[in-house]
Design an enzyme around this catalytic site. Structure first.
Site, PDB file in Angstrom:
ATOM      1  N   CYS A 145       0.954  -0.599   0.100  1.00 14.91           N
ATOM      2  CA  CYS A 145       0.198  -0.311   0.016  1.00 14.91           C
ATOM      3  C   CYS A 145       0.894   1.050  -0.121  1.00 14.91           C
ATOM      4  CB  CYS A 145      -1.221  -0.322   1.329  1.00 14.91           C
ATOM      5  SG  CYS A 145      -1.995  -1.419   1.739  1.00 14.91           S
TER       6      CYS A 145
HETATM    7  N1  LIG Z   1      -2.295  -6.096   1.821  1.00 13.88           N
HETATM    8  C1  LIG Z   1      -3.366  -4.693   2.292  1.00 13.88           C
HETATM    9  O1  LIG Z   1      -2.414  -4.616   3.568  1.00 13.88           O
HETATM   10  C2  LIG Z   1      -4.263  -4.307   2.031  1.00 13.88           C
HETATM   11  C3  LIG Z   1      -4.936  -3.179   2.161  1.00 13.88           C
HETATM   12  C4  LIG Z   1      -5.600  -2.182   1.891  1.00 13.88           C
HETATM   13  C5  LIG Z   1      -6.550  -2.564   0.427  1.00 13.88           C
HETATM   14  N2  LIG Z   1      -5.447  -3.160  -0.080  1.00 13.88           N
HETATM   15  C6  LIG Z   1      -5.572  -3.399  -1.544  1.00 13.88           C
HETATM   16  O2  LIG Z   1      -6.906  -4.299  -2.108  1.00 13.88           O
HETATM   17  C7  LIG Z   1      -6.504  -4.803  -3.256  1.00 13.88           C
HETATM   18  C8  LIG Z   1      -5.570  -6.207  -3.228  1.00 13.88           C
HETATM   19  O3  LIG Z   1      -4.516  -6.303  -2.252  1.00 13.88           O
HETATM   20  P1  LIG Z   1      -3.796  -7.747  -1.568  1.00 13.88           P
HETATM   21  O4  LIG Z   1      -2.989  -7.587  -0.452  1.00 13.88           O
HETATM   22  O5  LIG Z   1      -4.802  -8.889  -0.704  1.00 13.88           O
HETATM   23  O6  LIG Z   1      -3.879  -8.884  -2.392  1.00 13.88           O
HETATM   24  P2  LIG Z   1      -2.755 -11.183  -2.770  1.00 13.88           P
HETATM   25  O7  LIG Z   1      -2.062  -9.920  -3.658  1.00 13.88           O
HETATM   26  O8  LIG Z   1      -2.668 -10.854  -1.410  1.00 13.88           O
HETATM   27  O9  LIG Z   1      -4.325 -10.808  -3.041  1.00 13.88           O
HETATM   28  C9  LIG Z   1      -5.055 -10.291  -5.152  1.00 13.88           C
HETATM   29  C10 LIG Z   1      -5.430 -11.736  -4.722  1.00 13.88           C
HETATM   30  O10 LIG Z   1      -5.684 -11.944  -6.031  1.00 13.88           O
HETATM   31  C11 LIG Z   1      -5.851 -12.986  -6.959  1.00 13.88           C
HETATM   32  N3  LIG Z   1      -6.085 -12.548  -8.757  1.00 13.88           N
HETATM   33  C12 LIG Z   1      -5.859 -11.897  -9.232  1.00 13.88           C
HETATM   34  N4  LIG Z   1      -5.609 -11.030 -10.626  1.00 13.88           N
HETATM   35  C13 LIG Z   1      -7.705 -12.534 -10.472  1.00 13.88           C
HETATM   36  C14 LIG Z   1      -8.105 -12.271 -11.020  1.00 13.88           C
HETATM   37  N5  LIG Z   1      -7.968 -11.994 -12.530  1.00 13.88           N
HETATM   38  N6  LIG Z   1      -9.172 -13.498 -11.045  1.00 13.88           N
HETATM   39  C15 LIG Z   1      -9.240 -14.052  -9.794  1.00 13.88           C
HETATM   40  N7  LIG Z   1      -8.091 -13.848  -9.071  1.00 13.88           N
HETATM   41  C16 LIG Z   1      -7.118 -13.158  -9.180  1.00 13.88           C
HETATM   42  C17 LIG Z   1      -4.234 -13.468  -6.018  1.00 13.88           C
HETATM   43  O11 LIG Z   1      -4.398 -14.307  -7.005  1.00 13.88           O
HETATM   44  C18 LIG Z   1      -4.194 -12.831  -5.231  1.00 13.88           C
HETATM   45  O12 LIG Z   1      -4.570 -14.457  -4.551  1.00 13.88           O
HETATM   46  C19 LIG Z   1      -4.998  -3.848  -3.496  1.00 13.88           C
HETATM   47  O13 LIG Z   1      -5.449  -3.324  -4.619  1.00 13.88           O
HETATM   48  C20 LIG Z   1      -3.992  -3.699  -2.600  1.00 13.88           C
HETATM   49  O14 LIG Z   1      -3.736  -2.583  -2.730  1.00 13.88           O
HETATM   50  C21 LIG Z   1      -4.204  -4.250   0.395  1.00 13.88           C
END
Ligand SMILES: NC(=O)c1ccc[n+]([C@@H]2O[C@H](COP(=O)([O-])OP(=O)(O)OC[C@H]3O[C@@H](n4cnc5c(N)ncnc54)[C@H](O)[C@@H]3O)[C@@H](O)[C@H]2O)c1
Length: 447
Positions: free
Chosen positions: A286
């Site tokens: 982030c």
């Molecule tokens: N990690 C955090 O603390 C956090 C906090 C707030 C917001 N975010 C935001 O949330 C979003 C997700 O972050 P995250 O940390 O959960 O990511 P992550 O990488 O842990 O998880 C994302 C998942 O999406 C899957 N994926 C990708 N493309 C796909 C598709 N087309 N169809 C189905 N699945 C698909 C991936 O395989 C992965 O398992 C990002 O935009 C991030 O910036 C993250």
């Protein structure tokens, strides 16, 4: 079917009414695309609120783990996951066509940067394409991924309307930024106020109704662009303030002032000051990334931001600063970095979590290795690391390991580390996080 006047808050179409009834009765089938740090907790939160939830991910390892009842996210225990699975409230699949059977779907896919530091929207685009293929009247789509203002309206909406269905009438579209803080024991997904903005007022209403059934507080805003910007303000605020305190730390190091004591003193002011802490650099999915989404978009719109780029420069210089400082500390003891044994304590981007994505520790290890140090590491959450095509296995920070190194660097302040043992056994300790707060020893140096 009622006639719709665009954005008319008084009109409820049949599609709206049908979904409203299902949400109120908890019979709406909810789905999450992307079962990561955001999607899995969100899906489980909705399932605990009584909805039947389908988690969809293209990563077979993650889906297989869920099917086997094994959590890969530190904040979720196997027992919590198994409870939702055995209650038939939560299941996972790799089959994106299952979106067709869902009433509401949240998109929680990654939004990383390209090598050029421009937004990589490929995951969001591919999730939107998968939805568009099977979109039917009565569905609610909510984007959760952090992204630049305008994404929902400019990127998702045209894709979803391409087959003739109309937003606000046939289907509903909203943006609600995820604000989960991995490793934060106090605030789980349901406890964090949920900001919701809709493409139309009816879209916002349904999204707020759905999330309101599972979360403690909903914060409605007037549009998806505002909701997208809210999240970027929050993360830019952190990035800029961390950069400020990192620069103050460099200044204090130069002026031989203890920055940690300065922050503690300033934080005693009961108003007008909020403490941020310096460290070896930013990490995670982030803070180092999201502000650059905003900078990119505002530049396209003809507005050049200054704070974001400056903060990025200061924060990205921290790994090099701590390695240079480590080299000076060894030099003061008559040692060169080349050939020295350096033990890195903690490789995740913050304490007590298992996520090492974008962690400054990776850059620190690369820099130390490039200078010829022999690097080992300990981390209770990360059994092995892959750096520049090489695998390194974690070792226990036991007496022998600590005594055998020339320098121990505390990069992540995990609670599980025994800091007095580390100070007792390592010949030299460089603490970049103030994990050893209050301790005094001849072999201990803080950032
Ligand atoms: N990690 C955090 O603390 C956090 C906090 C707030 C917001 N975010 C935001 O949330 C979003 C997700 O972050 P995250 O940390 O959960 O990511 P992550 O990488 O842990 O998880 C994302 C998942 O999406 C899957 N994926 C990708 N493309 C796909 C598709 N087309 N169809 C189905 N699945 C698909 C991936 O395989 C992965 O398992 C990002 O935009 C991030 O910036 C993250």
């Amino acid at each position: 079917m009622s006639t719709i006047i665009e954005n008319d808050v008084t009109v409820k179409t049949d599609a709206f009414l049908a979904l409203e009834t299902k949400i109120k009765a908890r019979t709406a089938r909810f789905g999450v695309i992307g079962l990561g740090y955001v999607g899995l907790p969100l899906g489980l939160t909705l399932s605990e609120a009584g909805f039947t939830v389908t988690g969809i991910d293209i990563d077979t390892y993650r889906v297989d783990s869920i099917v086997a009842g094994r959590s890969y996210i530190t904040d979720i225990t196997d027992a919590e996951l198994q409870k939702s699975i055995s209650g038939k409230r939560f299941r996972a699949t790799t089959d994106l066509t299952e979106i067709r059977n869902l009433d509401a779907v949240s998109i929680c896919v990654p939004t990383p940067l390209r090598k050029t530091k421009d937004p990589d929207m490929s995951y969001v685009i591919s999730a939107a394409d998968a939805i568009a293929k099977v979109l039917r009247p009565g569905q609610l789509i909510i984007l959760e991924s952090t992204t630049y203002p305008g994404t929902t309206e400019e990127l998702i909406l045209p894709t979803l309307e391409a087959n003739g269905l109309r937003v606000g009438q046939d289907f509903f579209l909203a943006y609600s930024p995820e604000r989960v803080d991995p490793g934060n024991g106090k605030y789980a997904t349901r406890d964090i106020p949920k900001v919701v903005g809709g493409t139309t007022p009816r879209c916002a209403e349904l999204a707020a109704m759905l999330y309101g059934a599972a979360m403690k507080e909903i914060v409605p805003v007037s549009s998806t662009r505002v909701a997208e910007m809210v999240k970027l303000l929050e993360n830019t605020f952190r990035s800029v303030n961390i950069a400020l305190v990192n620069e103050i730390a460099l200044m204090c190091s130069h002026m031989k002032i203890d920055v940690w004591e300065v922050i503690k003193g300033a934080a005693s002011k009961p108003f007008g000051f909020m403490p941020f802490y310096p460290g070896p650099g930013l990490g995670g999915h982030c803070i180092p990334i999201d502000p650059l989404y905003l900078e990119w978009k505002s530049k396209i719109d003809g507005f050049e931001s200054r704070f974001i780029g400056l903060a990025d420069k200061v924060n990205s210089g921290m790994p090099r600063f701590v390695v240079t400082r480590a080299m000076e500390l060894l030099n003061e003891r008559g040692k060169a970095m080349r050939g020295s044994r350096v033990h890195v304590l903690g490789v995740t981007y913050k304490k007590d979590i298992s996520d090492s994505r974008e962690s400054p520790a990776l850059e620190v290890i690369k820099l130390l290795s490039a200078l010829g140090a022999e690097v080992t590491y300990s981390d209770p959450y990360v059994p092995s690391l892959r750096i520049e095509g090489r695998n390194i296995d974690a070792v226990q920070p036991c007496r022998e390991v600590l005594a055998a190194c020339d320098l121990a660097m505390i990069i992540t302040n995990h609670t599980a580390f025994d800091y007095s043992e580390i100070i007792r056994n390592a010949p030299l300790v460089f603490d970049t996080r103030n994990a050893t707060d209050g301790a005094r020893a001849r072999n201990l140096v803080r950032l």
